[in-house]
Design an enzyme around this catalytic site. Structure first.
Site, PDB file in Angstrom:
ATOM      1  N   GLY A  14      13.221 -13.647  12.554  1.00 32.21           N
ATOM      2  CA  GLY A  14      11.994 -13.700  13.333  1.00 32.21           C
ATOM      3  C   GLY A  14      10.785 -13.747  12.425  1.00 32.21           C
ATOM      4  N   ARG A  15       9.690 -13.147  12.876  1.00 34.07           N
ATOM      5  CA  ARG A  15       8.428 -13.265  12.168  1.00 34.07           C
ATOM      6  C   ARG A  15       8.445 -12.564  10.816  1.00 34.07           C
ATOM      7  NH1 ARG A  15       4.784  -9.038  12.944  1.00 34.07           N
ATOM      8  NH2 ARG A  15       5.777  -7.227  13.868  1.00 34.07           N
ATOM      9  N   ILE A  16       9.282 -11.535  10.639  1.00 32.09           N
ATOM     10  CA  ILE A  16       9.380 -10.852   9.349  1.00 32.09           C
ATOM     11  C   ILE A  16      10.573 -11.376   8.554  1.00 32.09           C
ATOM     12  CG2 ILE A  16       9.642  -8.621   8.199  1.00 32.09           C
ATOM     13  CD1 ILE A  16       8.325  -7.328  10.624  1.00 32.09           C
ATOM     14  N   SER A  39      21.515 -14.648  13.467  1.00 29.43           N
ATOM     15  CA  SER A  39      20.499 -14.285  14.450  1.00 29.43           C
ATOM     16  C   SER A  39      20.865 -14.939  15.770  1.00 29.43           C
ATOM     17  CB  SER A  39      19.116 -14.749  13.958  1.00 29.43           C
ATOM     18  OG  SER A  39      18.080 -14.205  14.746  1.00 29.43           O
ATOM     19  N   THR A  83      13.932  -1.978   7.216  1.00 24.06           N
ATOM     20  CA  THR A  83      12.528  -1.645   7.463  1.00 24.06           C
ATOM     21  C   THR A  83      12.173  -1.908   8.918  1.00 24.06           C
ATOM     22  OG1 THR A  83      11.849  -3.862   6.776  1.00 24.06           O
ATOM     23  CG2 THR A  83      11.818  -2.132   5.085  1.00 24.06           C
ATOM     24  N   ARG A 142      14.169  -0.752  12.436  1.00 23.43           N
ATOM     25  CA  ARG A 142      14.328   0.458  13.228  1.00 23.43           C
ATOM     26  C   ARG A 142      15.667   1.099  12.892  1.00 23.43           C
ATOM     27  NH1 ARG A 142       9.833  -0.517  13.727  1.00 23.43           N
ATOM     28  NH2 ARG A 142       8.476  -0.512  15.571  1.00 23.43           N
ATOM     29  N   GLU A 164      11.487  10.636  13.752  1.00 25.03           N
ATOM     30  CA  GLU A 164      10.329  10.619  12.859  1.00 25.03           C
ATOM     31  C   GLU A 164       9.206  11.481  13.427  1.00 25.03           C
ATOM     32  OE1 GLU A 164       9.121   6.604  12.090  1.00 25.03           O
ATOM     33  OE2 GLU A 164      11.111   5.980  11.389  1.00 25.03           O
ATOM     34  N   HIS A 183       8.337   5.349   6.562  1.00 22.74           N
ATOM     35  CA  HIS A 183       7.890   4.375   7.560  1.00 22.74           C
ATOM     36  C   HIS A 183       6.479   3.872   7.233  1.00 22.74           C
ATOM     37  CE1 HIS A 183       8.597   3.015  11.982  1.00 22.74           C
ATOM     38  NE2 HIS A 183       8.086   2.048  11.221  1.00 22.74           N
TER      39      HIS A 183
END
Length: 323
Positions: A153-155, A174, A234, A236, A265, A285
């Site tokens: 995706g975007r990252i 994916s 990085t 979840r 967290e 995080h």
């Protein structure tokens, strides 16, 4: 409007250029983190608009029932921490930009920093040097290795580009549309999920956390990884089956992990079992915690507030409440 902003740990929001968008409103910013319903209810009793920083605070029915003045929750990204049904019952609009087409370069850069740090054992080498020891191990060169991207995706797409720039072979798994985009980008795609885990020397997770993706990385998946492989997360913590990462690292498949996210967290217990593992690199995080990313995120969050105030709310995830 009376606006409250929660969990701004370093009192950063008021220093952003976009904070000027809230001029004329009554804004209260809280810099500590609390999770007790009674304390939050007391703090927010007169709040009309609540601004959340990612998923730092859960907004559930017991709290919403004690906030009669609340009319809008404005945030950015997904919202598993918000009880949408309870918001509907309370008449609270939830605006949350999903920014699907906006890469998060901050998160991508941290992902790559963690991959490099794990490959070269940077935290371990630094700790040893400060303790008076010289060179405690031999690192790994990334060039020529396989970088697995789970979620293009975007990252994930940006991280794939970093891998290519470092001379790595990029392998993607994916959804169907994302796989097509990866192929158009010149990347190889795995035949199936097990092949991605088995073939990757560095495997980076880039999926959003939904009910369908919770626990999508299983103990069996991790057991398929090479004993020399590195898992980077990085995204979840909930993407990985509960307890699976700790068990996998203890048996050495994968050989190392680098994570920025955790099941609960903030993590404030220095004796947390996960943090005691020598083959784990961990950060608190901070993937999105840069001034540039904050400016981007809060500009959208504040625009949502202004749109609501003008009577034309945007990015509403529970439009039924508007009726």
């Amino acid at each position: 409007m009376k606006i409250a902003i929660l969990d701004d740990y370093f009192d950063t929001v008021r220093t952003l250029p976009c904070f000027g968008k809230l001029a004329g409103h009554d804004v209260t910013i809280w810099n500590d983190h609390v999770h007790q319903t009674a304390v939050l209810a007391q703090r927010l009793q007169d709040t009309e608009v609540l601004v959340l920083i990612r998923e730092r605070t859960k907004i559930q029915a017991p709290l919403l029932d004690r906030l009669p003045a609340l009319r809008l929750i404005s945030q950015r990204i997904v919202y598993p921490h918000i009880d949408i049904e309870a918001c509907n019952r309370s008449g609270v609009v939830v605006s949350s930009s999903q920014h699907a087409g906006t890469p998060s370069y901050a998160a991508a850069e941290l992902t790559w920093a963690l991959a490099l740090a794990a490959a070269r054992q940077l935290p371990q080498q630094m700790a040893a040097l400060k303790a008076g020891r010289w060179q405690t191990g031999v690192g790994t060169t990334l060039r020529g290795k396989t970088l697995g991207i789970f979620g293009y995706g975007r990252i994930g797409a940006v991280v794939a580009g970093y891998g290519r720039a470092f001379g790595m072979r990029v392998l993607v798994w994916s959804g169907a549309e994302s796989l097509q985009r990866a192929r158009r980008g010149g990347h190889a795609t795995a035949a199936a999920k097990p092949a991605l885990f088995a073939d990757s020397d560095v495997l980076s997770l880039h999926l959003r956390l939904y009910p369908a993706t919770r626990g999508i990385v299983t103990s069996h998946d991790l057991a398929c990884m090479k004993p020399t492989a590195i898992l980077v997360n990085t995204s979840r913590a909930g993407l990985v089956e509960g307890g699976a990462l700790e068990r996998a690292l203890r048996v050495g498949r994968p050989g190392m992990a680098a994570v920025d996210v955790y099941d609960n967290e903030p993590v404030t217990d220095a004796n947390d079992p996960l943090l005691s593992l020598e083959n784990l690199i961990c950060t608190p995080h901070i993937g999105y915690v840069t001034r540039e990313e904050y400016e981007l995120q809060f500009s959208e969050i504040f625009d949502q507030i202004l749109a609501y105030g003008s009577g034309a709310p945007i990015n509403v995830v529970n439009p039924e409440v508007l009726g």
